[in-house]
Scaffold this motif. Structure first.
Motif, PDB file in Angstrom:
ATOM      1  N   SER A  59      67.636  89.248  92.050  1.00 56.81           N
ATOM      2  CA  SER A  59      66.464  88.526  92.524  1.00 56.81           C
ATOM      3  C   SER A  59      66.236  88.678  94.025  1.00 56.81           C
ATOM      4  O   SER A  59      65.243  88.196  94.537  1.00 56.81           O
ATOM      5  CB  SER A  59      66.582  87.046  92.172  1.00 56.81           C
ATOM      6  OG  SER A  59      67.725  86.499  92.787  1.00 56.81           O
ATOM      7  N   GLU A  64      59.733  91.641  92.934  1.00 56.04           N
ATOM      8  CA  GLU A  64      60.093  91.818  91.534  1.00 56.04           C
ATOM      9  C   GLU A  64      59.028  91.323  90.571  1.00 56.04           C
ATOM     10  O   GLU A  64      59.048  91.663  89.404  1.00 56.04           O
ATOM     11  CB  GLU A  64      61.442  91.179  91.232  1.00 56.04           C
ATOM     12  CG  GLU A  64      61.415  89.664  91.269  1.00 56.04           C
ATOM     13  CD  GLU A  64      62.772  89.080  90.984  1.00 56.04           C
ATOM     14  OE1 GLU A  64      62.924  88.453  89.932  1.00 56.04           O
ATOM     15  OE2 GLU A  64      63.667  89.240  91.819  1.00 56.04           O
ATOM     16  N   ILE A  66      56.537  88.649  88.278  1.00 54.82           N
ATOM     17  CA  ILE A  66      56.676  87.488  87.402  1.00 54.82           C
ATOM     18  C   ILE A  66      56.856  87.979  85.972  1.00 54.82           C
ATOM     19  O   ILE A  66      56.122  88.850  85.512  1.00 54.82           O
ATOM     20  CB  ILE A  66      55.415  86.604  87.482  1.00 54.82           C
ATOM     21  CG1 ILE A  66      55.192  86.124  88.918  1.00 54.82           C
ATOM     22  CG2 ILE A  66      55.507  85.424  86.524  1.00 54.82           C
ATOM     23  CD1 ILE A  66      53.823  85.490  89.133  1.00 54.82           C
ATOM     24  N   SER A 141      57.642  82.562  83.394  1.00 50.96           N
ATOM     25  CA  SER A 141      59.020  82.217  83.739  1.00 50.96           C
ATOM     26  C   SER A 141      59.056  81.630  85.147  1.00 50.96           C
ATOM     27  O   SER A 141      58.268  82.024  86.010  1.00 50.96           O
ATOM     28  CB  SER A 141      59.918  83.445  83.669  1.00 50.96           C
ATOM     29  OG  SER A 141      59.572  84.363  84.674  1.00 50.96           O
ATOM     30  N   ILE A 142      59.960  80.699  85.350  1.00 47.86           N
ATOM     31  CA  ILE A 142      60.158  80.122  86.677  1.00 47.86           C
ATOM     32  C   ILE A 142      61.216  80.931  87.433  1.00 47.86           C
ATOM     33  O   ILE A 142      61.025  81.316  88.572  1.00 47.86           O
ATOM     34  CB  ILE A 142      60.570  78.645  86.575  1.00 47.86           C
ATOM     35  CG1 ILE A 142      59.421  77.850  85.942  1.00 47.86           C
ATOM     36  CG2 ILE A 142      60.956  78.093  87.943  1.00 47.86           C
ATOM     37  CD1 ILE A 142      59.772  76.426  85.592  1.00 47.86           C
ATOM     38  N   ARG A 143      62.325  81.208  86.756  1.00 49.14           N
ATOM     39  CA  ARG A 143      63.365  82.070  87.321  1.00 49.14           C
ATOM     40  C   ARG A 143      64.277  82.547  86.210  1.00 49.14           C
ATOM     41  O   ARG A 143      64.347  81.936  85.151  1.00 49.14           O
ATOM     42  CB  ARG A 143      64.183  81.372  88.401  1.00 49.14           C
ATOM     43  CG  ARG A 143      65.054  80.237  87.913  1.00 49.14           C
ATOM     44  CD  ARG A 143      65.831  79.609  89.076  1.00 49.14           C
ATOM     45  NE  ARG A 143      66.381  78.332  88.677  1.00 49.14           N
ATOM     46  CZ  ARG A 143      67.596  78.168  88.163  1.00 49.14           C
ATOM     47  NH1 ARG A 143      68.383  79.206  88.004  1.00 49.14           N
ATOM     48  NH2 ARG A 143      68.023  76.962  87.820  1.00 49.14           N
ATOM     49  N   ASN A 144      64.961  83.632  86.454  1.00 46.59           N
ATOM     50  CA  ASN A 144      65.899  84.181  85.489  1.00 46.59           C
ATOM     51  C   ASN A 144      67.233  83.461  85.634  1.00 46.59           C
ATOM     52  O   ASN A 144      67.801  83.442  86.726  1.00 46.59           O
ATOM     53  CB  ASN A 144      66.067  85.680  85.742  1.00 46.59           C
ATOM     54  CG  ASN A 144      66.965  86.326  84.729  1.00 46.59           C
ATOM     55  OD1 ASN A 144      68.115  85.936  84.585  1.00 46.59           O
ATOM     56  ND2 ASN A 144      66.455  87.304  84.035  1.00 46.59           N
TER      57      ASN A 144
END
Length: 153
Positions: A59, A64, A66, A141-144
């Motif tokens: 990240s 990168e 969304i 997605s908010i974060r991986n």
């Protein structure tokens, strides 16, 4: 394609953990000579068991984008509808993954976009134009949290 034996499965497991492992180290790990191991890996590639290698980027990469998770329901669940849909999905590089599912939706897609405005374009120009659609449900997605298991140290 023939069934995988224990050594083939060990090779696949090792490469899933670390696809950059040297052939010599992989051979030692699975109990083969380096030349026999290389032949096995090449055969697994030719058979389509190993379809490619990739880099998982952290990240820290600023641009990168969304990830958008898209659930698709088709009008009909027939082979013709599935084939037409899958053929169309393969034409769009924005669609990074596509899974045929059980349950409430027929397909699960992972789409990568630069912004919400970019997703609007993808939704209008690509997703809405896919053949046989009955319903599209999208989630940003908010974060991986977890992408792949890291190799053992």
């Amino acid at each position: 394609m023939s069934a995988l034996d224990a050594i083939d499965r060990a090779i696949v497991r090792a490469l899933r953990a670390n696809a950059r492992v040297s052939n010599a180290k992989l051979a030692a790990e699975v109990g083969l000579s380096p030349s026999a191991c290389l032949r096995r890996v090449q055969l697994l590639e030719q058979q389509g068991v190993i379809r490619g290698y990739t880099a998982i980027v952290g990240s820290a990469v600023a641009d990168e984008g969304i990830a958008v998770i898209v659930q698709i329901t088709l009008e009909r669940q027939t082979e013709e509808y599935f084939n037409r849909f899958e053929l169309a999905v393969r034409r769009h590089p924005e669609i990074k993954e596509c899974y045929l599912m059980t349950g409430g939706s027929d397909y699960f897609l992972r789409v990568e976009v630069e912004s919400a405005a970019d997703f609007e374009r993808v939704h209008k120009d690509i997703l809405s134009a896919l053949p046989g659609l009955a319903r599209i449900h999208s989630s940003f997605s908010i974060r991986n949290v977890l992408q792949a298991r890291r190799p053992k140290a």
